[in-house]
Design an enzyme around this catalytic site. Structure first.
Site, PDB file in Angstrom:
ATOM      1  N   ASP A 241       0.864  -1.165   0.000  1.00  0.00           N
ATOM      2  CA  ASP A 241       0.000   0.000   0.000  1.00  0.00           C
ATOM      3  C   ASP A 241       0.910   1.227   0.000  1.00  0.00           C
ATOM      4  O   ASP A 241       2.082   1.164   0.396  1.00  0.00           O
ATOM      5  CB  ASP A 241      -0.921  -0.006   1.222  1.00  0.00           C
ATOM      6  N   CYS A 242       0.367   2.348  -0.460  1.00  0.00           N
ATOM      7  CA  CYS A 242       1.222   3.506  -0.701  1.00  0.00           C
ATOM      8  C   CYS A 242       1.835   4.031   0.586  1.00  0.00           C
ATOM      9  O   CYS A 242       1.113   4.413   1.509  1.00  0.00           O
ATOM     10  CB  CYS A 242       0.439   4.582  -1.429  1.00  0.00           C
TER      11      CYS A 242
END
Length: 841
Positions: free
Chosen positions: A357-358
């Protein structure tokens, strides 16, 4: 995904994204690239000697002249770069993908390699590999979220490509689609979205890798992202994942790859199952997804949190999995080798890549400060655990100068190699997983049957019709006292409309992760197609609910109530109206509208979720009877008191007696009566069931006589006192062939005067003497259309291991001996029969 953590972070991201909007990809040609290759697999060049690149968010292959190419291995593109394509075996389409990928990686220097470990991958222009933008979203339509997708503003100069693309089809949100309980619909939406995605790619405005779907099970009704998910049942969530992924990825005629190799199976677009694992808390009372440690028993992991992901990978053949921000039992998910390498890639056999995930890798050092790792150490730990790609450059900024760090793997992996924390071969392995996926999706060679897709394949009449049908299928009728609905437009002529969502803007109806819709129909516009809108009308429709200010990514809910001012407005409208009013609710999660359900002047309640671009028409079609509602809730709607009984941080699914926790989801909740149970939904007609099955017995052989023990209720143990416990209490599913099935027919009788669609939910109930089992669990479901006055008979075949299996306290998947029950239930109507399971040792 980190796409809306806070307004300040969002502004930072938008500002930064402008830096990528100025130009197409410019690749500086190096004519001597082929001849400069000295060693196939270890060609190290000083980074300072590498050609520079200027990048844009455009993911389609581009070159110096600005022409859009749709494949890397285009001889004209190589010639434009001053390179000889036949000199690069990775462009030889007659070779196996694995050999081509091995060749490509062999050309690259270690510096080039690490610059391709992030979502804004730099490519290797020296050897013909252009930059690539991995991050694109397709939750319920091609979305503008992420740098890979670029819609043109109406009237503005094209950002790229030969034509402007201003819109895409916006389908109802995932929680709406889940309420249809229609697997065919889910797959059809995936097919439509992937068609528009390929068209965007061909036009130079999008990528081929999409980080959707979100398949986290909704554990707690406060979770702000419930709208993005298929609900609270892990099996239903898993079936949604399988169908959506198959719709997005499957290429007709290519069920398997060359020679049966799944790594060579072509895919239409690449999907990503997220967020793995045990992620369902965003921001609750100072607990954030960036630092939350989900303390989960292995039993709950196997039974609930991992099951949809296993189905997504094994049955859906998803080409990517995204690891989440949170820790799981003290270990960040993106550095947990047991979760990543062992489970996703080893046990489940992922044919693709694992992405973070970012900023999830950066979070390890800056938010969690896990083990006080440096950037290089965190990057190395993630790569060793099985991470292949790092999504960065979204929210997180350096604390000293406020600038974005970018993804950690590209920034720190070279240092990790130099410091001996990982090997260059570890980076090669990550790139191999990436490039194999890009090979499969046609990035290097194109996929001929999709090469002609263009702007005429976006926002087609067929896609808009599917969006409307999907929105209608997901609407749930919660109350219809005295058959107030459907309204007869020929009799009432006019209605009054009140509430904050009467003219709801598209961001309310679409609810995030979306692009601009092809067209947008508000509730008022939809209703006005049927009747006149007048403040003096005797019938009132109130359109209210919540929105992304209350439930969204990065923001969990404080309560389950309507905003207070809306409750007061609804009551005033009911008091002022001469006739009972209709309440239409927009929301993702459940709402405690007990006041409305029990109010005699509020005659009908309709849950419309977030119904997308065609939502206003869908709502009106249901209210005026052009469509008979058949949606059923994929979430339990609790009363607000529930949140006072259990903190959001409690991960246990089963009741915890010592704390007074009542349990979670319909499978385990043992507290007071809920407002609307999972699977609840009314119709304008009456359905009932019939079956001729009165029971069956299944005898299963036990290989090698290996049986598992069970935990029994104390009351059951006393009943066993006069006779011995079963000689074989259960069998381990993993050690059994699992070929046994139970088949039965169920007739659905439409006893009313209106045709209608009906969602059949088939549950299994474990033997009552076994302790700590689910109360019941979905084993199958099917949406069927039944004409008025008719009976439609549906045949179900349940695999015994999958349908009757439970997870024992030691986390073994087992089939228990004894009498289980098959239950088909819909409101007041239900049929059931016993299934006795014996074992031959």
């Amino acid at each position: 995904m980190a796409a809306a953590a806070s307004s300040s972070r969002l502004l930072l991201f938008l500002a930064a994204s402008l830096l990528y909007c100025g130009s197409t990809v410019v690749v500086v040609p190096v004519a001597s690239a082929a001849s400069s290759r000295t060693t196939h697999h270890h060609n190290h060049h000083p980074a300072a000697l590498l050609p520079s690149t200027v990048t844009s968010p455009n993911t389609t292959v581009a070159a110096t002249g600005g022409k859009v190419y749709t494949k890397v291995c285009d001889a004209a593109r190589f010639a434009e770069l001053g390179l000889d394509m036949p000199s690069f075996p990775y462009c030889n389409a007659s070779l196996p993908y694995a050999e081509r990928v091995r060749d490509l990686i062999g050309w690259m220097t270690v510096e080039e390699k690490v610059r391709n470990l992030g979502d804004l991958s730099a490519g290797a222009p020296r050897v013909g590999l252009p930059p690539y933008r991995w991050w694109a979203e397709a939750l319920h339509g091609v979305a503008s979220t992420g740098p890979a997708t670029l819609f043109d503003d109406v009237g503005a100069t094209n950002h790229s490509g030969r034509v402007a693309v201003n819109n895409a089809t916006v389908f109802a949100n995932v929680i709406n689609s889940a309420a249809s309980f229609n697997e065919t619909l889910w797959k059809a939406i995936g097919q439509a979205v992937s068609t528009e995605a390929r068209a965007m790619y061909n036009l130079g405005k999008g990528g081929l890798t999409y980080w959707s779907p979100n398949i986290n099970v909704v554990r707690d009704p406060r979770w702000g992202r419930a709208l993005e998910t298929p609900g609270e049942d892990p099996y239903v969530v898993g079936r949604y994942a399988v169908n959506f992924v198959r719709g997005m990825q499957d290429v007709p005629g290519h069920d398997a790859g060359a020679g049966g190799d799944p790594f060579s199976r072509p895919i239409k677009t690449s999907t990503c199952c997220k967020h793995y694992a045990a992620y369902d808390l965003d921001n609750w009372r100072n607990h954030t997804r960036f630092d939350y440690d989900a303390r989960v028993t292995e039993r709950d992991m196997v039974e609930t949190f991992l099951r949809p992901f296993e189905m997504c990978v094994r049955e859906g053949d998803a080409s990517s999995v995204m690891c989440s921000f949170n820790l799981v039992n003290g270990v960040p998910a993106c550095t947990d080798a047991r979760l990543l390498s062992q489970t996703v890639r080893g046990d489940w056999g992922l044919h693709g890549y694992i992405v973070s995930d970012c900023d999830a890798v950066q979070v390890i050092t800056e938010d969690v400060r896990w083990l006080n790792l440096t950037g290089a150490e965190a990057s190395a730990a993630a790569i060793r655990a099985g991470l292949d790609l790092d999504c960065g450059q979204s929210w997180k900024v350096r604390k000293d100068d406020g600038k974005m760090v970018g993804d950690f793997l590209s920034n720190f992996s070279l240092a990790a190699v130099v410091q001996g924390k990982i090997r260059e071969s570890d980076i090669d392995n990550a790139l191999r997983n990436q490039f194999m996926t890009l090979m499969r999706v046609g990035y290097f060679d194109d996929i001929p049957q999709y090469a002609s897709l263009n702007e005429t394949d976006i926002c087609t009449a067929e896609h808009k019709s599917l969006a409307l049908d999907g929105a209608r299928q997901g609407i749930v009728l919660l109350k219809n006292h005295g058959n107030l609905l459907p309204l007869d437009a020929n009799k009432i002529r006019a209605v009054a409309m009140h509430g904050p969502h009467v003219r709801a803007p598209e961001r309310v109806m679409d609810a995030g992760y979306t692009g601009p819709p092809c067209r947008y129909v508000t509730p008022r516009e939809g209703i006005s197609k049927h009747v006149k809108i007048s403040h003096h009308a005797k019938t009132t429709i109130y359109v209210g609910g919540i929105n992304l200010h209350i439930e969204m990514e990065g923001n969990d809910r404080e309560d389950l109530l309507l905003p207070k001012n809306q409750t007061e407005e609804v009551l005033r409208a009911a008091a002022a109206s001469p006739n009972p009013i209709i309440l239409v609710l927009l929301s993702g999660g459940g709402l405690d509208v007990s006041f409305a359900h029990n109010h005699p002047k509020i005659g009908a309640i309709v849950w419309a979720g977030y119904p997308g671009g065609e939502g206003g028409t869908a709502i009106a079609d249901v209210i005026f009877g052009r469509y008979n509602p058949g949606g059923r809730l994929p979430l339990t709607w609790y009363k607000n008191k529930y949140i006072e009984q259990i903190p959001m941080t409690s991960m246990e699914l089963r009741p915890v007696t010592k704390h007074g926790y009542p349990g979670r989801t319909y499978k385990f909740y043992s507290g007071p009566e809920v407002l609307y149970p999972f699977g609840y939904g009314l119709s304008y007609t009456k359905f009932r069931y019939e079956t001729s099955c009165n029971g069956t017995t299944v005898t299963m052989p036990v290989a090698g006589g290996h049986c598992k023990g069970l935990s029994y209720r104390p009351s059951a143990l006393s009943s066993f006192a006069s006779s011995a416990l079963p000689s074989c209490q259960a069998i381990n599913v993993d050690g059994h062939a699992c070929e046994e099935t139970v088949s039965f027919n169920v007739g659905v009788i439409n006893g009313g005067s209106r045709d209608g669609a009906h969602a059949m939910l088939v549950y299994t109930v474990p033997p009552p003497e076994v302790a700590d089992t689910p109360i019941k669990q979905v084993a199958a479901f099917r949406r069927v259309f039944v004409p008025a006055g008719s009976t439609v008979t549906e045949k179900f075949t349940l695999n015994v291991c999958r349908a009757f299996g439970i997870v024992e306290r030691t986390a073994y998947k087992v089939v228990p001996s004894g009498v289980s029950t098959v239950l088909v239930q819909n409101g007041d109507s239900s049929v059931s029969f016993p299934v006795k399971i014996d074992f031959s040792v």
